[in-house]
Write a protein that holds these residues in place. Structure first.
Motif, mmCIF file in Angstrom:
data_model
loop_
_atom_site.group_PDB
_atom_site.id
_atom_site.type_symbol
_atom_site.label_atom_id
_atom_site.label_comp_id
_atom_site.label_asym_id
_atom_site.label_seq_id
_atom_site.Cartn_x
_atom_site.Cartn_y
_atom_site.Cartn_z
ATOM 1 N N LEU A 25 79.503 57.020 -41.896
ATOM 2 C CA LEU A 25 78.503 56.069 -41.415
ATOM 3 C C LEU A 25 78.304 54.921 -42.401
ATOM 4 O O LEU A 25 78.234 53.752 -41.995
ATOM 5 C CB LEU A 25 77.170 56.788 -41.192
ATOM 6 C CG LEU A 25 77.064 57.660 -39.942
ATOM 7 C CD1 LEU A 25 75.786 58.491 -39.982
ATOM 8 C CD2 LEU A 25 77.082 56.794 -38.680
ATOM 9 N N ARG A 26 78.223 55.240 -43.666
ATOM 10 C CA ARG A 26 77.926 54.213 -44.666
ATOM 11 C C ARG A 26 79.031 53.165 -44.746
ATOM 12 O O ARG A 26 78.762 51.967 -44.897
ATOM 13 C CB ARG A 26 77.704 54.845 -46.037
ATOM 14 C CG ARG A 26 77.265 53.810 -47.083
ATOM 15 C CD ARG A 26 76.762 54.452 -48.348
ATOM 16 N NE ARG A 26 76.221 53.449 -49.264
ATOM 17 C CZ ARG A 26 75.003 52.936 -49.206
ATOM 18 N NH1 ARG A 26 74.178 53.335 -48.257
ATOM 19 N NH2 ARG A 26 74.600 52.022 -50.065
ATOM 20 N N TYR A 27 80.264 53.609 -44.629
ATOM 21 C CA TYR A 27 81.387 52.680 -44.776
ATOM 22 C C TYR A 27 82.056 52.356 -43.442
ATOM 23 O O TYR A 27 83.174 51.845 -43.412
ATOM 24 C CB TYR A 27 82.385 53.241 -45.793
ATOM 25 C CG TYR A 27 81.724 53.471 -47.134
ATOM 26 C CD1 TYR A 27 81.358 52.407 -47.948
ATOM 27 C CD2 TYR A 27 81.405 54.767 -47.559
ATOM 28 C CE1 TYR A 27 80.710 52.613 -49.159
ATOM 29 C CE2 TYR A 27 80.761 54.983 -48.772
ATOM 30 C CZ TYR A 27 80.408 53.901 -49.558
ATOM 31 O OH TYR A 27 79.750 54.104 -50.755
ATOM 32 N N ASP A 28 81.336 52.683 -42.356
ATOM 33 C CA ASP A 28 81.777 52.338 -41.002
ATOM 34 C C ASP A 28 83.223 52.759 -40.762
ATOM 35 O O ASP A 28 84.069 51.962 -40.337
ATOM 36 C CB ASP A 28 81.615 50.829 -40.774
ATOM 37 C CG ASP A 28 81.727 50.460 -39.300
ATOM 38 O OD1 ASP A 28 81.407 51.314 -38.458
ATOM 39 O OD2 ASP A 28 82.154 49.329 -39.011
ATOM 40 N N ILE A 29 83.488 54.020 -41.021
ATOM 41 C CA ILE A 29 84.839 54.557 -40.871
ATOM 42 C C ILE A 29 85.098 54.919 -39.411
ATOM 43 O O ILE A 29 84.325 55.650 -38.793
ATOM 44 C CB ILE A 29 85.035 55.817 -41.755
ATOM 45 C CG1 ILE A 29 84.703 55.512 -43.216
ATOM 46 C CG2 ILE A 29 86.459 56.344 -41.609
ATOM 47 C CD1 ILE A 29 85.555 54.451 -43.847
ATOM 48 N N LYS A 30 86.173 54.422 -38.873
ATOM 49 C CA LYS A 30 86.565 54.727 -37.502
ATOM 50 C C LYS A 30 87.869 55.528 -37.518
ATOM 51 O O LYS A 30 88.700 55.366 -38.407
ATOM 52 C CB LYS A 30 86.765 53.436 -36.705
ATOM 53 C CG LYS A 30 85.579 52.470 -36.739
ATOM 54 C CD LYS A 30 84.343 53.062 -36.090
ATOM 55 C CE LYS A 30 83.200 52.027 -36.075
ATOM 56 N NZ LYS A 30 81.952 52.604 -35.547
#
Length: 226
Positions: A95-100
């Motif tokens: 969530l913090r590093y917007d990992i997809k």
């Protein structure tokens, strides 16, 4: 003296992480990262309580040797909740590093967590025994350590890449927790002094929670200022 010091430390520790966790959940205001962090903190505190409360009670009454079963069951529950702790921390990273995407990475995390839990369920662990086998303590902690290393690498790389000042020491808190924990697993029964390493290990986890708590608190103050 040991009973008094340990009991006071445990009260402060459990109260601190649980209260911080509840505060983060209540004040997350829809921010999934902080809500997850709060759930992680509460899980940490409640899970550790299953072991620390019987230990404090034993130290202040008839001694640890008379609470073998309760302490063993507490350690078993703690081993499960600590595994969940790292799963949640992994999702905080996403969530913090917007990992997809990265489905293989997620599968790896769950595979290690399941391996840790399944190994912990084997009767050979002898959780309620006064002399549980060291070999099984090592077996169940291999996937756990692998989870820790994975999360360490992920946070180290991401904080460097994003120049994330608030979370720059997250990887270090996990390194320290394992640095203090592994000697206890291997040699804790040999020397009581080695067992004392659980105190700095616990402090490392408090630091982990404080990183998220302080960042949320700082962000809230920043919003209020504007």
């Amino acid at each position: 003296m040991q009973a008094i010091i340990e009991t006071l430390f445990d009260i402060v520790y459990l109260s601190t992480v649980i209260l911080m966790g509840i505060t983060m959940i209540r004040n997350s205001n829809g921010n999934k990262q902080y809500k997850l962090f709060g759930i992680m903190a509460v899980s940490l505190g409640l899970g550790d309580a299953f072991h620390l409360v019987p230990r404090a009670w034993a130290l202040n009454t008839t001694g640890l040797e008379n609470f073998t079963a309760a302490l063993g069951i507490g350690k078993f529950i703690t081993s499960i909740t600590m595994t969940i702790f790292y799963i949640i921390l992994y999702y905080v990273w996403r969530l913090r590093y917007d990992i997809k995407g990265k489905h293989n990475l997620t599968i790896s995390v769950y595979a290690l967590a399941i391996a840790r839990i399944v190994i912990s369920l084997f009767p050979q662990n002898a959780w309620t025994s006064a002399t549980p086998p060291l070999s099984w303590a090592i077996y169940r902690n291999i996937p756990f350590a692998a989870m820790g290393i994975l999360v360490i690498v992920l946070f180290y790389q991401s904080t460097k890449k994003a120049n994330d000042i608030a979370f720059k020491n997250m990887w270090l808190t996990i390194v320290l927790s394992f640095a203090f924990y592994i000697p206890v697993v291997l040699w804790g029964d040999v020397s009581p002094l080695i067992g004392m390493l659980m105190i700095p290990k616990t402090c490392a986890y408090v630091w982990t929670v404080l990183i998220g708590y302080n960042e949320m608190k700082g962000l809230k103050k920043h919003k209020e200022a504007y």
